[in-house]
Design a protein around this motif. Sequence first.
Motif, mmCIF file in Angstrom:
data_model
loop_
_atom_site.group_PDB
_atom_site.id
_atom_site.type_symbol
_atom_site.label_atom_id
_atom_site.label_comp_id
_atom_site.label_asym_id
_atom_site.label_seq_id
_atom_site.Cartn_x
_atom_site.Cartn_y
_atom_site.Cartn_z
ATOM 1 N N GLU A 3 0.825 -1.201 0.000
ATOM 2 C CA GLU A 3 0.000 0.000 0.000
ATOM 3 C C GLU A 3 0.866 1.261 0.000
ATOM 4 O O GLU A 3 0.553 2.234 -0.679
ATOM 5 N N GLU A 4 1.967 1.236 0.729
ATOM 6 C CA GLU A 4 2.801 2.419 0.866
ATOM 7 C C GLU A 4 3.562 2.753 -0.414
ATOM 8 O O GLU A 4 3.814 3.918 -0.708
ATOM 9 N N THR A 5 3.963 1.753 -1.166
ATOM 10 C CA THR A 5 4.769 1.998 -2.357
ATOM 11 C C THR A 5 3.938 2.154 -3.624
ATOM 12 O O THR A 5 4.474 2.481 -4.668
ATOM 13 N N CYS A 6 2.665 1.946 -3.539
ATOM 14 C CA CYS A 6 1.781 1.999 -4.703
ATOM 15 C C CYS A 6 1.278 3.430 -4.899
ATOM 16 O O CYS A 6 0.873 4.085 -3.942
ATOM 17 N N ASP A 7 1.312 3.917 -6.153
ATOM 18 C CA ASP A 7 0.803 5.253 -6.434
ATOM 19 C C ASP A 7 0.048 5.266 -7.768
ATOM 20 O O ASP A 7 -0.145 4.230 -8.393
ATOM 21 N N ILE A 8 -0.350 6.454 -8.182
ATOM 22 C CA ILE A 8 -1.158 6.605 -9.389
ATOM 23 C C ILE A 8 -0.420 6.100 -10.629
ATOM 24 O O ILE A 8 -1.041 5.607 -11.568
ATOM 25 N N HIS A 9 0.892 6.177 -10.621
ATOM 26 C CA HIS A 9 1.663 5.697 -11.774
ATOM 27 C C HIS A 9 1.541 4.181 -11.938
ATOM 28 O O HIS A 9 1.477 3.682 -13.057
ATOM 29 N N ASP A 10 1.478 3.485 -10.827
ATOM 30 C CA ASP A 10 1.276 2.030 -10.884
ATOM 31 C C ASP A 10 -0.117 1.697 -11.415
ATOM 32 O O ASP A 10 -0.297 0.734 -12.154
ATOM 33 N N VAL A 11 -1.082 2.508 -11.027
ATOM 34 C CA VAL A 11 -2.454 2.306 -11.507
ATOM 35 C C VAL A 11 -2.518 2.535 -13.015
ATOM 36 O O VAL A 11 -3.114 1.735 -13.742
ATOM 37 N N THR A 12 -1.891 3.602 -13.496
ATOM 38 C CA THR A 12 -1.932 3.871 -14.932
ATOM 39 C C THR A 12 -1.166 2.807 -15.720
ATOM 40 O O THR A 12 -1.556 2.484 -16.836
ATOM 41 N N ARG A 13 -0.114 2.240 -15.130
ATOM 42 C CA ARG A 13 0.618 1.163 -15.802
ATOM 43 C C ARG A 13 -0.271 -0.079 -15.918
ATOM 44 O O ARG A 13 -0.327 -0.714 -16.974
ATOM 45 N N ALA A 14 -0.977 -0.422 -14.837
ATOM 46 C CA ALA A 14 -1.886 -1.572 -14.870
ATOM 47 C C ALA A 14 -3.027 -1.308 -15.852
ATOM 48 O O ALA A 14 -3.447 -2.206 -16.588
ATOM 49 N N ALA A 15 -3.518 -0.078 -15.877
ATOM 50 C CA ALA A 15 -4.592 0.285 -16.803
ATOM 51 C C ALA A 15 -4.123 0.167 -18.245
ATOM 52 O O ALA A 15 -4.851 -0.338 -19.107
ATOM 53 N N SER A 16 -2.907 0.585 -18.507
ATOM 54 C CA SER A 16 -2.342 0.483 -19.848
ATOM 55 C C SER A 16 -2.237 -0.976 -20.286
ATOM 56 O O SER A 16 -2.533 -1.307 -21.439
ATOM 57 N N ASP A 17 -1.847 -1.835 -19.364
ATOM 58 C CA ASP A 17 -1.772 -3.268 -19.671
ATOM 59 C C ASP A 17 -3.145 -3.833 -20.013
ATOM 60 O O ASP A 17 -3.289 -4.629 -20.941
ATOM 61 N N LEU A 18 -4.163 -3.414 -19.268
ATOM 62 C CA LEU A 18 -5.520 -3.902 -19.533
ATOM 63 C C LEU A 18 -6.032 -3.398 -20.881
ATOM 64 O O LEU A 18 -6.637 -4.165 -21.636
ATOM 65 N N VAL A 19 -5.768 -2.152 -21.206
ATOM 66 C CA VAL A 19 -6.205 -1.607 -22.500
ATOM 67 C C VAL A 19 -5.499 -2.340 -23.647
ATOM 68 O O VAL A 19 -6.128 -2.701 -24.643
#
Length: 96
Positions: A3-19
């Motif tokens: 939780e501490e090391t996760c940020d919006i950039h990780d979310v956008t990377r995961a989102a990019s993978d899904l797209v």
Amino acid sequence: MSEETCDIHDVTRAASDLVAFGCSIGAMHLYDGFARMQFSHVVSTYVNEIIQAVDEGILSAIQGIQEIREEYTDLSSKVLFYAQNSAGVLAGAIQF
């Protein structure tokens, strides 16, 4: 990932993978251009909503990543299901 090391950039990377996964699924399995475009739009809209929710603080970054991973897993299992069933139908047609 914690939780501490996760940020919006990780979310956008995961989102990019899904797209990207959604686009490849559309290209392989949807032969109608309009249906492919509509499917890609739905996937993109979904990930944009998750990114926006994380950005606004509605979801934490780790929750956003978990949502995206769950959708990725669900989409993968559906593709596998349809691929197996269409292979079975094709084998039955050939056998007939």
